[in-house]
Design an enzyme around this catalytic site. Structure first.
Site, PDB file in Angstrom:
ATOM      1  N   GLU A  78       6.437  -0.994 -11.353  1.00 15.15           N
ATOM      2  CA  GLU A  78       7.733  -0.987 -10.679  1.00 15.15           C
ATOM      3  C   GLU A  78       8.322   0.418 -10.506  1.00 15.15           C
ATOM      4  OE1 GLU A  78       9.332  -3.269  -9.199  1.00 15.15           O
ATOM      5  OE2 GLU A  78       8.429  -5.143  -9.858  1.00 15.15           O
ATOM      6  N   SER A 337      29.209 -51.102 -47.204  1.00 19.48           N
ATOM      7  CA  SER A 337      29.117 -50.970 -48.660  1.00 19.48           C
ATOM      8  C   SER A 337      28.542 -49.628 -49.116  1.00 19.48           C
ATOM      9  CB  SER A 337      28.251 -52.100 -49.229  1.00 19.48           C
ATOM     10  OG  SER A 337      28.846 -53.357 -48.982  1.00 19.48           O
TER      11      SER A 337
END
Length: 772
Positions: A78, A337
């Site tokens: 690049e 419970s």
């Protein structure tokens, strides 16, 4: 030359001042980029990602988190002179202008890496005016940021096709790995993809991607950046069609952490990605076993460090018919419970009970609360361990009444378990699910039984501290865990330090919620099953609906431990716990041949304290009916007499609580234990219990209607007893009366029937009869 040099200096100075003015007026719009968020598993793999408003996913990385050879490939292809120019490469610009003039169209833009970042930050049109705009932004970048900052921005914002931006998201999506683990072939491929991300996507166009990758390799070979052998090896590799992978695990946990850490780009969780995937697949496969619109939740926590290892908040996140996006781990539901183990542990620490203390499973009737067992029956005398393992309701209410509802609720709240109810005032119904709780808080509270009495907060990220809050003593926590695991105290044998799976079930009123909370050697397991909208599901209860899932998860976890060849954590018996032989009805340690030892049991004792049998709340209000070692005097004939009678001998008789009379053996009832009074020397002003008697019907009586009638009408009343009376026919309450008050009962249904009468102090009279 001096005049020309001066003009150039003035022009450059003017341009610089103009640049500063424009830079002040038109700042870089970097702040408009909202950071996306990724939630990671414990090993760093993405679980879930939150995109920005445009659906873009970025996985931020630093320069140190990517291999150096990737940076080499990127810059070589690049911008070879990235670290040597000031954002604009004059030679590249000149080449681009020459190509435009020669071809009358843009052949190459001459863009540097900085210029590409400028275009990402502030997109422009591909015109000469747009180019000058890009150059201005490029100079701004070079003025405000370092080269490494600019390169880092490129790494995290370069386009990689579709909704992917940055090498981090591309590496995970296309390669299924972290950017730090890229190979040379991966690096060359990812270096070229931003050139044409849509056209070169390796999951769609692998051949195009391979051609583009080889161009990068050719340039690397030309400039001798990588060793030639590595380049040759990479060129022989094929670019395979990678199935694009989007993180899609633990969505409800990810949303929870997203709300908790909204500004953190990368959230490291404690989730085991393999276990999470296994349990999510298991949940989806169980859809067919649940009723329509039913869902489930699974929470797994390593109780050695309280790290959450799996979080399945619904049966299927993508199933809207089953409310898949509702997190049932955080939902407020009736816990049934599941709170009972805490009550038994707290009352044990208070010196009220030991593991085999005598409790009363008998009908309880007060003006405000009338609980019943799940099977609607009663068992009479039961031990603490039996009441807990069988999840009997009446004994738990008996204990809560004596311990205190507000005190119990406050203890849970201090340990991190909050209970909510519409009334906001704690009451006896809380122990049976009369208040709402959350699965995550419930599982965290159960850590008290595995962490020596300390309730610890769940840890969803490694950075969260391990916070402990004392709730029970180490001994009480150990005893309750062993009871839940089904272990029995034995003097003759040593109990294993590895505790088997201990669990407690729960079912809310109306079968809306089914629970199972388990503790194995290493993990806490929380299971919830039901409908998120609260609709009752007939036949859905904890043991049938949640326990099979709990056991399946438990076996998965054990197999993983064995495969890892990891030793299971041990939980040895604390020194504060001993084993002792005790006797009913007193609950004390007395000799087996003692006349007051009616039933002998082995018990776990805490701190050497052996509490006597508790009275119920009703018995405590009536002194003459309290359980006690009753002191009497008998004569030579064995009859009861006054203390001052001739030859009177003092004797202590352990009598059972009066409410248990109907469930005792004949030789255990008060009539058999307390001798008849001698009429020649009786006690004066003695408080005597008037036995409760049903009048109007005999035990084992057979009834037939008159020839022209389809029913039998009876007139019933009661004798003896004390206070208000409750009448039950076949377990259903049919009438409330006072002493000697009568009422009519019409019977039509043929067969065997049971009539039970109970008075205010707990006396019970039961008869059976047949209607033909």
């Amino acid at each position: 030359m001096r005049k020309l040099s001066g003009i150039i200096i003035i022009l450059l100075l003017s341009f610089f001042i103009l640049f500063l003015i424009l830079d002040k007026c038109f700042p870089l719009p970097i702040k408009t980029f909202r950071t996306t968020q990724t939630v990671l598993a414990e090993d760093g793999q993405p679980l879930w990602r939150f995109a920005d408003e445009n659906g873009i996913w970025r996985y931020p990385v630093t320069l140190e988190e990517v291999p150096a050879f990737y940076i080499q490939a990127l810059l070589t292809y690049e911008d070879r002179w990235f670290y040597h120019h000031y954002g604009v490469n004059p030679l590249s610009i000149a080449r681009a202008i020459f190509q435009y003039v020669k071809n009358q169209r843009i052949i190459s833009g001459g863009s540097t890496l900085t210029m590409q970042v400028a275009r990402i930050i502030d997109p422009h049109q591909k015109t000469f005016l747009g180019k000058w705009h890009q150059i201005f932004r490029t100079l701004q970048l070079e003025w405000h940021y370092s080269k490494d900052d600019i390169l880092t921005f490129y790494l995290n914002h370069a386009p990689y096709g579709g909704t992917l931006e940055g090498i981090g998201s591309a590496s995970w999506a296309y390669l299924g790995k972290s950017p730090s683990h890229l190979t040379y072939a991966d690096a060359a491929l990812l270096a070229v993809l931003p050139q044409a991300p849509s056209r070169l996507r390796p999951d769609r166009y692998p051949q195009r991607a391979q051609i583009a990758r080889n161009k990068v390799l050719d340039r690397l070979k030309r400039y001798k950046v990588w060793p030639e052998k590595i380049i040759d090896d990479v060129q022989r590799e094929q670019v395979w069609t990678f199935p694009r992978k989007t993180p899609q695990l633990a969505p409800l946990l990810a949303h929870r952490l997203h709300l908790q850490y909204p500004n953190t780009p990368i959230i490291q969780s404690t989730i085991d990605i393999s276990l999470q995937s296994t349990l999510e697949d298991m949940a989806i496969n169980m859809e067919g076993r649940l009723p329509p619109k039913g869902s489930m939740a699974i929470l797994v926590v390593d109780h050695t460090n309280m790290k959450v290892k799996a979080y399945v908040g619904s049966i299927d996140f993508n199933n809207n018919q089953r409310f898949g996006q509702v997190d049932m781990i955080q939902a407020w539901r009736s816990p049934g419970s599941t709170l009972k183990p805490f009550l038994y542990g707290l009352t044990m620490d208070s010196g009220m009970i030991h593991s085999e203390s005598l409790l009363q499973d008998i009908p309880r009737l007060t003006a405000d609360y009338r609980p019943a067992n799940f099977d609607t029956g009663f068992n009479g005398p039961v031990s603490v361990s039996e009441a807990l393992t069988r999840s009997l309701n009446i004994p738990a209410v008996q204990l809560l009444e004596l311990y205190g509802s507000k005190r119990f609720t406050a203890k849970l709240h201090q340990a991190g378990l909050t209970l909510k109810s519409s009334g906001k005032t704690p009451n006896l119904s809380y122990i049976l699910g009369g208040a709402s709780a959350r699965l995550d808080q419930l599982v965290a509270a159960y850590s008290v039984f595995a962490r020596q009495g300390q309730a610890s907060r769940l840890r969803f990220t490694p950075d969260e501290p391990l916070l402990n809050k004392p709730m029970l003593s180490e001994g009480a926590a150990w005893i309750i865990r062993r009871i839940l695991a089904g272990d029995k105290p034995m003097i003759s044998s040593n109990i294993s330090n590895i505790v088997p799976l201990a669990y407690k079930t729960g079912t809310s009123y109306g079968y809306r919620d089914a629970w199972a909370i388990g503790i194995n050697a290493r993990y806490l397991i929380g299971i919830w099953v039901g409908r998120p909208d609260g609709t009752p599901v007939a036949g859905q209860y904890g043991y049938a609906s949640a326990v099979p899932i709990l056991q399946q998860v438990h076996h998965i976890l054990l197999n993983r431990e064995y495969n890892k060849q990891r030793l299971l954590p041990s939980h040895p018996k604390p020194d504060s716990v001993t084993v002792q032989t005790i006797c009913w009805p007193t609950g004390e340690a007395i000799a087996k041949d003692d006349a007051n030892c009616h039933r002998q049991r082995m018990a776990w004792i805490l701190n050497g304290i052996i509490p006597q049998t508790l009275n119920t709340g009703i018995e405590s209000q009536h002194d003459q009916y309290q359980f006690a070692k009753m002191t009497i005097w008998i004569n030579q004939k064995g009859y009861r007499v006054a203390p001052d009678c001739p030859n009177a001998q003092k004797k202590q008789v352990a009598i059972w609580p009066i409410g248990l009379e109907n469930w005792l053996m004949p030789n255990e009832r008060r009539k058999a234990l307390i001798p008849q009074m001698d009429s020649d020397c009786p006690m004066v002003n003695e408080n005597r219990v008037n036995s409760l008697v049903i009048s109007g019907l005999f035990d084992q009586q057979t009834l037939r209607p008159l020839p022209d009638k389809d029913q039998v009408r009876l007139t019933l009343s009661s004798l003896g007893g004390s206070g208000q009376r409750w009448w039950f026919l076949d377990g259903q309450l049919i009438k409330l009366t006072l002493e000697r008050e009568s009422f009519e009962l019409a019977l039509r249904q043929k067969g065997q029937h049971s009539l039970l009468l109970m008075d205010e102090i707990g006396q019970i009279e039961r008869i059976s009869f047949t209607l033909q």
